[in-house]
Design a protein around this motif. Structure first.
Motif, short mmCIF file in Angstrom:
data_model
loop_
_atom_site.label_atom_id
_atom_site.label_comp_id
_atom_site.label_asym_id
_atom_site.label_seq_id
_atom_site.Cartn_x
_atom_site.Cartn_y
_atom_site.Cartn_z
N SER A 240 8.08 5.09 1.81
CA SER A 240 7.50 6.11 1.71
C SER A 240 6.45 5.91 0.24
O SER A 240 6.86 6.87 -0.61
N LEU A 241 6.59 4.65 -0.37
CA LEU A 241 6.30 4.56 -1.23
C LEU A 241 4.78 5.19 -2.05
O LEU A 241 3.36 5.27 -1.52
N LYS A 242 4.73 4.79 -3.29
CA LYS A 242 4.33 6.11 -3.64
C LYS A 242 3.66 5.28 -4.91
O LYS A 242 4.25 4.52 -5.21
N PRO A 243 1.91 5.55 -5.34
CA PRO A 243 1.07 4.51 -6.54
C PRO A 243 2.71 5.21 -7.85
O PRO A 243 2.85 3.98 -8.41
N GLU A 244 2.85 6.43 -8.26
CA GLU A 244 3.76 6.58 -9.22
C GLU A 244 5.22 5.59 -9.53
O GLU A 244 6.08 5.72 -10.34
N ASP A 245 5.38 4.89 -8.13
CA ASP A 245 6.95 3.96 -7.75
C ASP A 245 6.40 2.78 -8.42
O ASP A 245 7.86 1.72 -8.63
N THR A 246 5.24 2.31 -8.89
CA THR A 246 4.70 0.70 -9.45
C THR A 246 5.24 0.89 -10.61
O THR A 246 5.82 1.79 -11.80
N ALA A 247 6.38 0.07 -10.74
CA ALA A 247 7.45 -0.47 -11.94
C ALA A 247 7.91 -1.61 -12.30
O ALA A 247 7.35 -2.55 -10.77
N VAL A 248 8.49 -2.60 -13.12
CA VAL A 248 9.08 -3.56 -13.15
C VAL A 248 10.73 -2.62 -12.78
O VAL A 248 10.99 -2.31 -13.28
N TYR A 249 11.43 -3.21 -11.52
CA TYR A 249 12.39 -3.08 -11.40
C TYR A 249 13.47 -3.56 -11.46
O TYR A 249 13.79 -5.10 -11.11
N TYR A 250 14.65 -3.01 -12.44
CA TYR A 250 16.18 -4.04 -12.99
C TYR A 250 17.43 -3.83 -11.85
O TYR A 250 17.53 -2.68 -11.80
N CYS A 251 17.79 -4.87 -12.23
CA CYS A 251 19.40 -4.07 -11.32
C CYS A 251 20.25 -4.28 -12.43
O CYS A 251 19.92 -5.39 -13.83
N ALA A 252 21.71 -3.66 -12.31
CA ALA A 252 22.45 -3.97 -13.75
C ALA A 252 23.92 -3.35 -13.41
O ALA A 252 24.20 -2.70 -11.86
N GLN A 253 24.63 -4.17 -13.84
CA GLN A 253 26.08 -4.16 -13.10
C GLN A 253 26.98 -3.54 -14.63
O GLN A 253 26.39 -3.76 -15.81
N GLY A 254 27.78 -2.47 -14.53
CA GLY A 254 28.43 -1.32 -15.60
C GLY A 254 29.42 -0.93 -15.13
O GLY A 254 30.26 -1.41 -13.64
N TYR A 255 30.19 -0.07 -15.83
CA TYR A 255 31.40 0.98 -15.43
C TYR A 255 30.70 1.78 -15.81
O TYR A 255 30.57 2.12 -16.52
N CYS A 256 31.50 3.38 -15.10
CA CYS A 256 31.44 5.07 -15.12
C CYS A 256 32.33 5.21 -14.34
O CYS A 256 32.48 4.73 -13.32
N SER A 257 32.94 6.20 -14.76
CA SER A 257 33.73 6.78 -14.23
C SER A 257 33.89 8.58 -13.52
O SER A 257 34.20 8.71 -12.90
N GLY A 258 32.23 8.64 -14.40
CA GLY A 258 32.05 10.14 -13.40
C GLY A 258 30.91 9.71 -12.69
O GLY A 258 30.76 8.86 -12.06
N GLN B 171 1.28 -1.09 0.25
CA GLN B 171 0.12 -0.14 0.04
C GLN B 171 0.76 1.04 -0.24
O GLN B 171 2.01 1.28 0.27
N ALA B 172 0.35 2.55 -0.20
CA ALA B 172 1.06 3.22 -0.29
C ALA B 172 1.48 4.34 1.42
O ALA B 172 0.75 3.51 2.06
N GLY B 173 2.57 4.23 1.19
CA GLY B 173 3.39 4.85 2.24
C GLY B 173 4.32 3.63 3.00
O GLY B 173 4.23 3.83 3.75
N GLY B 174 3.95 3.18 2.42
CA GLY B 174 4.55 1.39 3.17
C GLY B 174 5.64 1.30 2.49
O GLY B 174 6.63 2.02 1.59
N SER B 175 6.48 -0.26 2.39
CA SER B 175 7.67 -0.05 2.44
C SER B 175 8.05 -1.11 1.84
O SER B 175 7.63 -2.46 2.34
N LEU B 176 9.01 -1.69 1.00
CA LEU B 176 9.90 -2.99 0.75
C LEU B 176 11.20 -2.67 0.21
O LEU B 176 12.10 -1.80 0.09
N ARG B 177 12.08 -4.25 0.08
CA ARG B 177 13.68 -4.05 0.20
C ARG B 177 13.65 -5.01 -0.82
O ARG B 177 12.77 -6.08 -0.66
N LEU B 178 14.20 -4.68 -1.73
CA LEU B 178 14.34 -5.44 -3.25
C LEU B 178 16.36 -5.72 -3.14
O LEU B 178 17.20 -5.36 -2.48
#
Length: 125
Positions: free
Chosen positions: A85-103, A13-20
């Motif tokens: 403090s999750l909001k309805p607009e946070d609804t999505a598929v969440y992806y993790c990724a690995q890469g390289y970034c110097s900045g 529900q909105a206002g709740g928490s999750l840990r991915l």
């Protein structure tokens, strides 16, 4: 090759928490950066947060600053995304990724070479 497996999504529900969680295996490098992205139906994949395996510096999208926290456990090769403090607009598929970034930020999808399969997060109003 790097394998990334996300878990922890669900319905909250909105206002709740999750840990991915994102468990990494294979050829992971300390110089790499780990990112969380999300994609809602009909929208482009967008950056959420990133963290470096070495040093642990972090970056967040403005839309989640103060609500989400990214962390890593190097011994377990696992990255977490604590979402509060999750909001309805946070609804999505969440992806993790690995890469390289110097900045700073490391928000572009093109910086990331390996992606997980995604986990659904649904926030009801």
């Amino acid at each position: 090759q790097v394998q990334l497996v996300e878990s922890g999504g669900g319905l909250v529900q909105a206002g709740g928490s999750l840990r991915l969680s994102c468990a990494a295996s294979g050829r992971t490098f300390s110089s790499a950066v780990m990112g969380w992205f999300r994609q809602a139906p009909g929208k482009e994949r967008e950056f959420v947060a990133s963290i470096r395996w070495s040093g642990g510096s972090t970056s967040y999208a403005d839309s989640v600053k103060g609500r989400f926290a990214i962390s890593r456990d190097n011994a377990k090769n696992t990255v977490y995304l604590q979402m509060n403090s999750l909001k309805p607009e946070d609804t999505a598929v969440y992806y993790c990724a690995q890469g390289y970034c110097s900045g700073n930020g490391c928000s572009r999808t093109t910086l990331y070479n390996y992606w997980g399969q995604g986990t659904q997060v649904t926030v009801s109003s």
